[in-house]
Design a protein around this motif. Structure first.
Motif, mmCIF file in Angstrom:
data_model
loop_
_atom_site.group_PDB
_atom_site.id
_atom_site.type_symbol
_atom_site.label_atom_id
_atom_site.label_comp_id
_atom_site.label_asym_id
_atom_site.label_seq_id
_atom_site.Cartn_x
_atom_site.Cartn_y
_atom_site.Cartn_z
ATOM 1 N N HIS A 90 30.017 -29.755 -105.939
ATOM 2 C CA HIS A 90 29.546 -29.056 -107.021
ATOM 3 C C HIS A 90 28.378 -28.010 -106.414
ATOM 4 O O HIS A 90 27.591 -27.522 -107.276
ATOM 5 N N THR A 91 28.253 -27.937 -105.311
ATOM 6 C CA THR A 91 27.155 -27.135 -104.837
ATOM 7 C C THR A 91 27.890 -26.251 -103.490
ATOM 8 O O THR A 91 28.673 -26.484 -102.916
ATOM 9 N N SER A 92 27.112 -25.114 -103.107
ATOM 10 C CA SER A 92 27.482 -24.516 -102.039
ATOM 11 C C SER A 92 26.046 -23.646 -101.486
ATOM 12 O O SER A 92 25.274 -23.476 -102.223
ATOM 13 N N LYS A 93 25.954 -23.505 -100.361
ATOM 14 C CA LYS A 93 24.826 -23.059 -99.663
ATOM 15 C C LYS A 93 25.059 -22.007 -98.634
ATOM 16 O O LYS A 93 25.796 -22.339 -98.040
ATOM 17 N N THR A 94 24.230 -20.814 -98.559
ATOM 18 C CA THR A 94 24.453 -19.939 -97.837
ATOM 19 C C THR A 94 23.288 -19.753 -96.853
ATOM 20 O O THR A 94 22.387 -19.957 -97.339
ATOM 21 N N ILE A 95 23.564 -19.639 -95.650
ATOM 22 C CA ILE A 95 22.195 -19.745 -94.801
ATOM 23 C C ILE A 95 22.375 -18.443 -93.887
ATOM 24 O O ILE A 95 23.272 -18.195 -93.447
ATOM 25 N N SER A 99 18.111 -18.479 -97.200
ATOM 26 C CA SER A 99 19.082 -19.080 -97.770
ATOM 27 C C SER A 99 19.239 -19.004 -99.203
ATOM 28 O O SER A 99 18.633 -18.575 -100.038
ATOM 29 N N ILE A 100 20.739 -19.294 -99.239
ATOM 30 C CA ILE A 100 21.098 -19.041 -100.967
ATOM 31 C C ILE A 100 21.897 -20.359 -101.108
ATOM 32 O O ILE A 100 22.644 -20.792 -100.413
ATOM 33 N N GLU A 101 21.554 -21.113 -102.426
ATOM 34 C CA GLU A 101 22.203 -22.421 -102.769
ATOM 35 C C GLU A 101 22.981 -22.160 -103.998
ATOM 36 O O GLU A 101 22.481 -21.394 -104.795
ATOM 37 N N GLU A 102 24.050 -22.609 -104.214
ATOM 38 C CA GLU A 102 24.959 -22.484 -105.474
ATOM 39 C C GLU A 102 25.204 -23.641 -105.877
ATOM 40 O O GLU A 102 25.723 -24.688 -105.139
ATOM 41 N N HIS A 103 24.769 -24.143 -107.185
ATOM 42 C CA HIS A 103 24.927 -25.090 -107.716
ATOM 43 C C HIS A 103 26.219 -24.921 -108.997
ATOM 44 O O HIS A 103 25.898 -23.817 -109.452
#
Ligand code: NAD
Ligand code: NAD
Lengths: 331, 326
Positions: A263-268, B267-271
């Motif tokens: 349910h999540t994603s993160k771009t670093i 950072s970019i977090e996607e929920h």
């Protein structure tokens, strides 16, 4: 005592090496060598060092401790062996050599002379890949991996040595040795290879593949796919790594890693770094300490990659059968 | 068991609320009402309930605990009669087309004390919870930017294409974005809008709804915002969103798409949502009706009136070419 450095090959990559050695500051650049006298002379003048057109004479320079090899791929083996035999520490550009037997000779020379040999797989030093390596551990067992490296013709085919398989090792050695080394570094040893190599567009210029499909079976159980092309109309370079607890997608040239979970994603955003600088500084550290430091690629690493690529050629010739990359494997 | 009646058996009811309510074990759908009686009958048959063309008759004959109302915006106001009977109400947005009607209903609700909820479902997304949580640690909000970008897709003659029936895109559709902006960053004190009408006639001859609009908002907190809407975009360019720039983070709420992205320096977090916000708003409303505890309702009628007020002010401002103080 300040370490003395000589660079052979004053082309694009040789100059890049020179700049990094100078920037590190701990060593002294003493000499350059190129069979093209004009190039050798110009480079020597620019950096105020001696120049040679004869590699034998270059190696006789009394104060050279380190030799950096940035000549065309087919010269790596003989020049590395000669430098090691002359007691030099060698940083050899990728790919290590065109054949597994050549790699063996290089490793043997390093062992005999007890001089370090490192191979220039600089991507290992890129922050984006280092972070990925620790992410793979965090996300648990990798199950699948896809690597795509597609580009418009990445090579200057005006350089004669770029046109022949016997001089470059072809697209999959010259270019994709980076990806094979990276996949080994991230995922471990490769047990078998299935490949399809095709020349779709540049058949009248080159005698090697311009498109390639490789399936790589790893010792730890997963299978990975590598797609390569030099006939695309845009550049796509990406890794997708499916681990038990998340999927990693990285875009090395954008220094970006994304991790997808349910349910999540993160771009670093990772560092926009200079991996060649880190590699060369790490090589100098290694020479000072008398042992190869992580994550420098060793001769054994370089050989493993050349062996995988050799197996890929064999597989393609056999219509895609699985081939074990054994070659002249020692250890 | 909560006995529920439906008023307005159109698109949103049949496509969304009715199937959700039908699946709930503590709900019984006992009556369906639509001025187009065939629509009411169709649903009534499916759920073995009664059909009515007139809500008054339904109120008279059925023992209803609650009604769900989804009628075209111009048809509101009759809620007064519903709540005066002590029947709890769930009302689809927008609650009305003018403030007088909305305030009449609001007062009647207050007098009767019935449980009430309005269908601003984005408030129920868990990603919206996350946005509230992130905003707590983000420092003051400075800038708010929202979009409701839709291609033209309505059939000619639809009530939506008439401002006196549907209120126009800002009142009827972009209201979701205005409401989320209020929910996340607080009330608005000034509104300035420019509307465009130049192309709508090419899509729907005779239509008087705005085809594009920008509405500038000044929030009580000091933040500034702009909401852009259009109903004549392309099929390949349509989305809703709300972006919030705070001192320490930038948030991007995906509106109908449901996601929340949190942008930090490196950072970019996607929920992505784990809940169906339509189901959740219905379940929470029914729970509140059963237990009398309304604390989980995110959008009360009074709250929705404030959102209506802003979208009406945008229309007023666009006509007067002047900012409107609320
Ligand atoms: N690590 C990386 O990312 C990376 C990037 C580019 C190139 N490389 C590697 O660096 C090497 C050089 O590539 P390049 O792009 O600089 O090529 P280049 O053709 O620009 O340079 C090669 C130079 O070597 C000289 N040369 C040829 N034969 C020689 C010999 N026998 N003795 C001395 N000099 C000789 C040529 O005159 C030329 O100046 C290749 O092995 C290539 O694979 C690595
Ligand atoms: N929250 C959301 O995502 C969402 C989505 C769609 C619609 N809506 C809202 O729901 C409402 C209805 O929209 P729709 O798309 O279902 O419209 P619709 O036209 O499909 O349905 C409305 C129905 O109400 C009936 N009706 C009209 N006046 C009535 C009255 N006085 N009594 C009983 N029935 C009456 C009509 O005959 C029609 O069947 C609108 O306010 C709209 O904004 C909300």
């Amino acid at each position: 005592m300040v370490l003395g450095v000589g660079v052979v090959g004053c082309g694009g990559q040789g100059l890049a090496h020179i700049e990094r050695f100078l920037k590190d500051g701990r060593v002294r650049l003493l000499a350059v060598c190129d069979i093209d006298e004009a190039k050798a002379k110009e480079t020597a003048k620019r950096f105020n060092v001696e120049y040679y057109t004869s590699y034998e004479k270059f190696l006789e320079h009394p104060n050279l401790d380190i030799v950096s090899i940035a000549t065309p791929n087919y010269m790596h083996a003989s020049q590395t062996v000669a430098a090691l035999n002359a007691g030099k520490y060698v940083l050899c550009e990728k790919p290590m050599a065109l054949t597994v037997e050549d790699c063996d000779r290089m490793i043997e020379a390093s062992e005999k002379s007890s001089r370090l040999l490192a191979v220039g797989f600089q991507l290992r030093f890129k922050d984006v890949f280092q972070k990925t390596r620790s992410l793979i551990r965090e996300l648990d067992e990798p199950m699948n991996a896809y690597v795509l490296r597609l580009s418009p013709n990445p090579y200057d085919l005006n350089l004669e040595w770029r046109r022949g398989k016997s001089l470059t090792g072809g697209l999959i050695l010259s270019m994709n040795c980076h990806e094979i080394d990276m996949m080994r570094w991230l995922l471990g040893e490769i047990e078998y290879v299935k490949a399809d190599l095709k020349t779709m567009l540049y058949g009248n210029v080159i005698d090697y593949e311009d498109n390639a499909w490789l399936v790589l079976g790893f010792k730890r159980g997963l299978t990975a796919t590598l797609g390569s092309s030099m006939t695309a109309h845009t550049s796509i370079y990406e890794y997708t790594l499916i681990c038990r607890n998340g999927t990693i997608k990285l875009h090395p040239w954008e220094n970006k890693i994304s991790v997808f979970q349910e349910h999540t994603s993160k771009t670093i955003a990772t560092d926009k770094d200079d991996p060649l600088q880190k590699e060369i500084s790490c090589f100098i550290d290694s020479v000072e300490e008398g042992r190869l430091k992580q994550p420098l690629a060793s001769g054994v690493d370089g050989r493993a990659t050349t062996a995988v690529i050799k197996a890929a050629r064999e597989s393609s010739e056999k219509g895609g059968l699985a081939v074990k990359p054994r070659g002249g494997f020692k250890s | 068991m909560v006995n529920v009646g439906i008023i307005g058996c159109g698109g949103i009811m049949r496509g969304c609320h009715i199937p959700i309510l039908a699946k709930m074990s503590n709900v019984k759908l006992i009556a369906f009402c639509d001025v187009e009686i065939d629509r009411a009958k169709e649903s009534a048959q499916m759920y073995k309930a009664n059909a009515y063309a007139d809500y008054r008759e339904m109120l008279l004959r059925e023992k209803l605990d609650a009604v769900f109302i989804a009628v075209p915006p111009y048809a509101h106001g009759f809620e007064v009669e519903v709540v005066e009977k002590g029947v709890h109400v769930f009302v689809e947005k927008p609650v009305a087309l003018d403030l007088n009607t909305a305030r009449r209903v609001e007062k009647a609700i207050q007098r009767s004390g019935v449980v009430n909820s309005v269908g601003y479902m984005w408030r129920y997304l868990d990603t919206t919870d996350k946005a509230l949580e992130v905003l707590m640690e983000s420092g003051p909000v400075v800038l708010v930017e929202g979009h409701y970008v839709d291609p033209f897709w309505l059939p000619l003659g639809h009530w939506w294409l008439s401002k006196s029936k549907g209120g126009g895109q800002v009142v009827e559709q972009a209201t979701h974005v205005f409401d989320l902006a209020r929910f996340l960053t607080g009330d608005v004190e000034r509104v300035y809008a420019e509307f465009d009408y130049s192309l709508i006639g090419k899509y729907a001859p005779g239509s008087d709804v705005e085809d594009c609009s920008i509405t500038v908002l000044k929030f009580k907190s000091g933040a500034i915002g702009v909401i852009t809407a259009t109903c004549i975009s392309r099929n390949t360019y349509n989305f809703t969103d709300l972006k919030i720039l705070a001192e320490k983070t930038v948030l991007e709420h995906g509106g109908h798409r449901g996601f929340l992205r949190v942008y930090r320096h490196n950072s970019i977090e996607e929920h992505r949502p784990r809940v169906d916000p339509y189901a959740l708003e219905d379940e929470i409303f029914i729970e509140a009706v059963k237990k009398g505890d309304t604390s989980k309702i995110r959008s009360t009628y009074s709250d929705a009136v404030k959102t209506l007020e802003i979208t009406l002010a945008a229309n007023e401002s666009s006509r007067a070419h002047k900012p409107v103080e609320l």
